[in-house]
Write a protein that holds these residues in place. Structure first.
Motif, PDB file in Angstrom:
ATOM      1  N   THR A   6       0.886  -1.219   0.116  1.00 29.50           N
ATOM      2  CA  THR A   6       0.158  -0.145   0.198  1.00 29.50           C
ATOM      3  C   THR A   6       0.904   1.195  -0.055  1.00 29.50           C
ATOM      4  O   THR A   6       2.210   1.003   0.138  1.00 29.50           O
ATOM      5  N   ASP A   7       0.275   2.299  -0.209  1.00 29.54           N
ATOM      6  CA  ASP A   7       0.996   3.884  -0.371  1.00 29.54           C
ATOM      7  C   ASP A   7       2.313   3.499  -1.064  1.00 29.54           C
ATOM      8  O   ASP A   7       3.240   3.935  -0.781  1.00 29.54           O
ATOM      9  N   VAL A   8       2.146   3.053  -2.276  1.00 24.69           N
ATOM     10  CA  VAL A   8       3.030   2.856  -3.152  1.00 24.69           C
ATOM     11  C   VAL A   8       3.589   4.121  -4.038  1.00 24.69           C
ATOM     12  O   VAL A   8       2.653   4.827  -4.814  1.00 24.69           O
ATOM     13  N   THR A   9       4.793   4.524  -3.936  1.00 23.49           N
ATOM     14  CA  THR A   9       5.070   5.578  -4.736  1.00 23.49           C
ATOM     15  C   THR A   9       6.728   4.996  -5.693  1.00 23.49           C
ATOM     16  O   THR A   9       7.429   4.455  -4.865  1.00 23.49           O
ATOM     17  N   ALA A  10       6.591   5.236  -6.776  1.00 26.02           N
ATOM     18  CA  ALA A  10       7.796   4.743  -7.605  1.00 26.02           C
ATOM     19  C   ALA A  10       7.749   5.257  -8.835  1.00 26.02           C
ATOM     20  O   ALA A  10       7.062   5.358  -9.603  1.00 26.02           O
ATOM     21  N   SER A  11       9.150   5.619  -9.098  1.00 19.30           N
ATOM     22  CA  SER A  11       9.397   6.391 -10.431  1.00 19.30           C
ATOM     23  C   SER A  11      10.863   6.522 -10.592  1.00 19.30           C
ATOM     24  O   SER A  11      11.595   6.291  -9.669  1.00 19.30           O
ATOM     25  N   ALA A  12      11.250   6.547 -11.973  1.00 22.57           N
ATOM     26  CA  ALA A  12      12.659   6.820 -12.162  1.00 22.57           C
ATOM     27  C   ALA A  12      12.872   8.225 -12.952  1.00 22.57           C
ATOM     28  O   ALA A  12      11.959   8.854 -13.502  1.00 22.57           O
ATOM     29  N   ASP A  13      13.836   9.070 -12.405  1.00 22.90           N
ATOM     30  CA  ASP A  13      14.266  10.218 -13.030  1.00 22.90           C
ATOM     31  C   ASP A  13      14.900  10.327 -14.390  1.00 22.90           C
ATOM     32  O   ASP A  13      15.214   9.267 -14.896  1.00 22.90           O
ATOM     33  N   ALA A  14      15.215  11.431 -14.799  1.00 22.02           N
ATOM     34  CA  ALA A  14      15.938  11.638 -16.075  1.00 22.02           C
ATOM     35  C   ALA A  14      16.975  10.747 -16.056  1.00 22.02           C
ATOM     36  O   ALA A  14      17.487  10.372 -17.399  1.00 22.02           O
ATOM     37  N   SER A  15      17.864  10.710 -15.107  1.00 18.46           N
ATOM     38  CA  SER A  15      19.213   9.943 -15.336  1.00 18.46           C
ATOM     39  C   SER A  15      19.027   8.277 -15.010  1.00 18.46           C
ATOM     40  O   SER A  15      19.920   7.633 -14.895  1.00 18.46           O
ATOM     41  N   GLY A  16      17.612   8.074 -14.953  1.00 20.84           N
ATOM     42  CA  GLY A  16      17.306   6.520 -14.567  1.00 20.84           C
ATOM     43  C   GLY A  16      17.553   6.066 -13.246  1.00 20.84           C
ATOM     44  O   GLY A  16      17.516   4.883 -12.991  1.00 20.84           O
ATOM     45  N   LYS A  17      17.471   7.024 -12.089  1.00 25.12           N
ATOM     46  CA  LYS A  17      17.808   6.747 -10.693  1.00 25.12           C
ATOM     47  C   LYS A  17      16.225   6.408 -10.406  1.00 25.12           C
ATOM     48  O   LYS A  17      15.221   6.973 -10.612  1.00 25.12           O
ATOM     49  N   LEU A  18      16.117   5.022  -9.939  1.00 26.21           N
ATOM     50  CA  LEU A  18      14.832   4.565  -9.026  1.00 26.21           C
ATOM     51  C   LEU A  18      14.818   5.362  -7.650  1.00 26.21           C
ATOM     52  O   LEU A  18      15.744   4.859  -6.805  1.00 26.21           O
ATOM     53  N   THR A  19      13.625   5.672  -7.465  1.00 25.21           N
ATOM     54  CA  THR A  19      13.287   5.955  -5.874  1.00 25.21           C
ATOM     55  C   THR A  19      11.690   5.372  -5.727  1.00 25.21           C
ATOM     56  O   THR A  19      11.074   5.941  -6.601  1.00 25.21           O
ATOM     57  N   ALA A  20      11.646   4.527  -4.951  1.00 18.97           N
ATOM     58  CA  ALA A  20      10.480   4.216  -4.601  1.00 18.97           C
ATOM     59  C   ALA A  20      10.160   3.797  -3.070  1.00 18.97           C
ATOM     60  O   ALA A  20      11.244   3.618  -2.450  1.00 18.97           O
ATOM     61  N   SER A  21       8.940   3.656  -2.682  1.00 23.34           N
ATOM     62  CA  SER A  21       8.751   3.348  -1.373  1.00 23.34           C
ATOM     63  C   SER A  21       7.310   2.548  -1.200  1.00 23.34           C
ATOM     64  O   SER A  21       6.428   3.149  -2.226  1.00 23.34           O
TER      65      SER A  21
END
Length: 439
Positions: A224-239
């Motif tokens: 639940t409460d999922v946030t996930a995306s990759a920025d312009a440099s391809g760095k993944l940040t998710a929780s």
């Protein structure tokens, strides 16, 4: 087993009682292993000792960025230092990571159950863990610290640290690959939150799912409460938050973007109920419970005695049997093992001898034992009054097995001594040695 020797002497009769993660076959190369010697300094209770370990570290020879690989370290036997028989033990530790990637990785071994006698060598064997590769290049692996928690009637913890930084014993050649991901923490309780990071992804949205250990049987409601995306440099940040209803055990977070997916191992532990349940029907802002935990580590079984020798009363020969008397120096026994095994303090005696070669037999000396426990100590029993012997041990003091109850505490033991001196005894200074053994 501890022994103390007390000299007994006399003048004509003065007695001196004186978790592994599999790398996809296409990503990992053949295994690479190397063996080296690692000098450790270890500690059990207050005792330190050396452990010159022979260690073989095994890893894949090659892999790609983002892969999770198994790191295995095979250790030679630990020297025999445990003063009690060991019934089971758990080994954990770390390996250091250097080169293209730096840091450390945990390693552990399943609980081993085997009876190891007191002071017997303890097999360590293979201890393994997983490492997520985050950078291209040569990643080097070296053994680091070890912790062995042994059950020996009481819990004994052995900690070992390298005396100097060990040289790497395995190298993984890491190539640029597809996108990678890692999760932190790697173990989370039901209802807890995890963070997922990585690199090499296409900019944009990324999907997360919590699945079984093999990456299948993904349940939509387990995260639940999922946030996930990759920025312009391809760095993944998710929780994401692991739902309280998610099944505990070995699980996998699957990170997906289009046709590309990566699996990251995650252990979910069960959320425990409140300690007593007293607040179950109360509002959280008005009632709360805190569980308080305590770890009690067992100690050794030891003995000590008052310094000095024991002088028996001198006698003067007059053609009849004479008697010399005295008291044994007080002996203290400390049983800090925290178990239910009893103990026994026994003694043997040499014959009394004089420089001229004359002797008085050991059996001519008898003792009357006394034995008491300090406040809070378990039961203790003095030995029987009677003669001592050069071969057969006589009991000074003993504590019986606890029969399910804990045995322990501080105890003092002593004895009154009486030596019979025959009428035909050569004049002179006589000496005998009393050996006390704690087992």
């Amino acid at each position: 087993m501890r022994r103390t020797r007390t000299a007994l002497r006399g003048a004509a009769a003065v007695v001196t009682a004186a978790g592994a993660v599999t790398v996809p076959v296409a990503a990992a190369g053949l295994a690479h292993a190397d063996t080296g010697q690692v000098p450790y300094q270890c500690k059990i209770f207050s005792t330190t000792f050396d452990y010159n370990a022979t260690v073989t570290v095994t890893t894949p020879a090659s892999a790609e960025v983002g892969d999770e690989v198994t790191v295995e370290a095979d250790f030679s036997n630990l020297p025999g230092v445990a003063p009690l028989p060991v019934n089971s033990w758990v080994t954990t530790g770390t390996v250091t990571v250097s080169g293209a990637q730096s840091g450390s990785a945990p390693i552990e071994a399943p609980k081993r159950t085997q009876t190891i006698p007191a002071y017997g060598e303890l097999p360590i064997g293979k201890v393994s863990g997983k490492l997520t590769l985050s950078a291209a290049g040569a990643v080097k692996i070296a053994p680091a610290g070890l912790t062995i928690v042994a059950e020996a009637g009481a819990q004994a913890t052995i900690t070992c640290a390298p005396k100097a930084a060990p040289a790497p014993l395995a190298t993984i050649n890491v190539a640029e690959g597809g996108p990678g991901a890692s999760v932190s923490p790697s173990t989370v309780v039901q209802g807890g939150t995890v963070a997922i990071t990585g690199s090499g992804w296409e900019p944009g949205a990324v999907e997360l799912a919590l699945c079984d250990a093999g990456g299948a049987a993904c349940e939509a409601g387990d995260l639940t409460d999922v946030t996930a995306s990759a920025d312009a440099s391809g760095k993944l940040t998710a929780s994401a938050t692991v739902a309280e209803s998610a099944a505990p055990g070995a699980r996998t977070i699957v990170v997906t973007q289009g046709a590309v997916s990566k699996s990251v191992a995650l252990t979910v532990t069960e959320k425990t109920a409140p300690p007593t349940g007293a607040c179950a029907d109360q509002p959280a802002e008005r009632c709360g419970e805190q569980q308080i935990n305590l770890t009690v580590n067992g100690g050794p079984l030891t003995m000590s005695r008052q310094p000095g020798e024991v002088d028996l009363t001198p006698v003067t020969l007059d053609g009849t049997e004479q008697t010399a008397t005295g008291s044994l120096k007080q002996v203290e026994v400390i049983d800090a093992r925290g178990g239910s095994t009893g103990w026994s303090l026994t003694g043997t005696l040499t014959d009394f001898s004089a420089p001229a070669g004359t002797k008085i037999p050991a059996g001519n000396l008898s003792w009357t034992p006394s034995c008491t426990g300090a406040p809070g100590a378990s039961a203790v029993t003095p030995g029987s009054t009677g003669p001592l012997s050069t071969a057969t041990a006589a009991t000074l003091c003993s504590a019986p097995d606890g029969a399910g109850q804990i045995v322990g505490g501080t105890f003092t033991a002593g004895a009154g001594l009486k030596l019979t001196v025959p009428p035909a005894t050569g004049a002179g200074q006589y000496t005998a040695v009393l050996t006390l053994t704690l087992s």
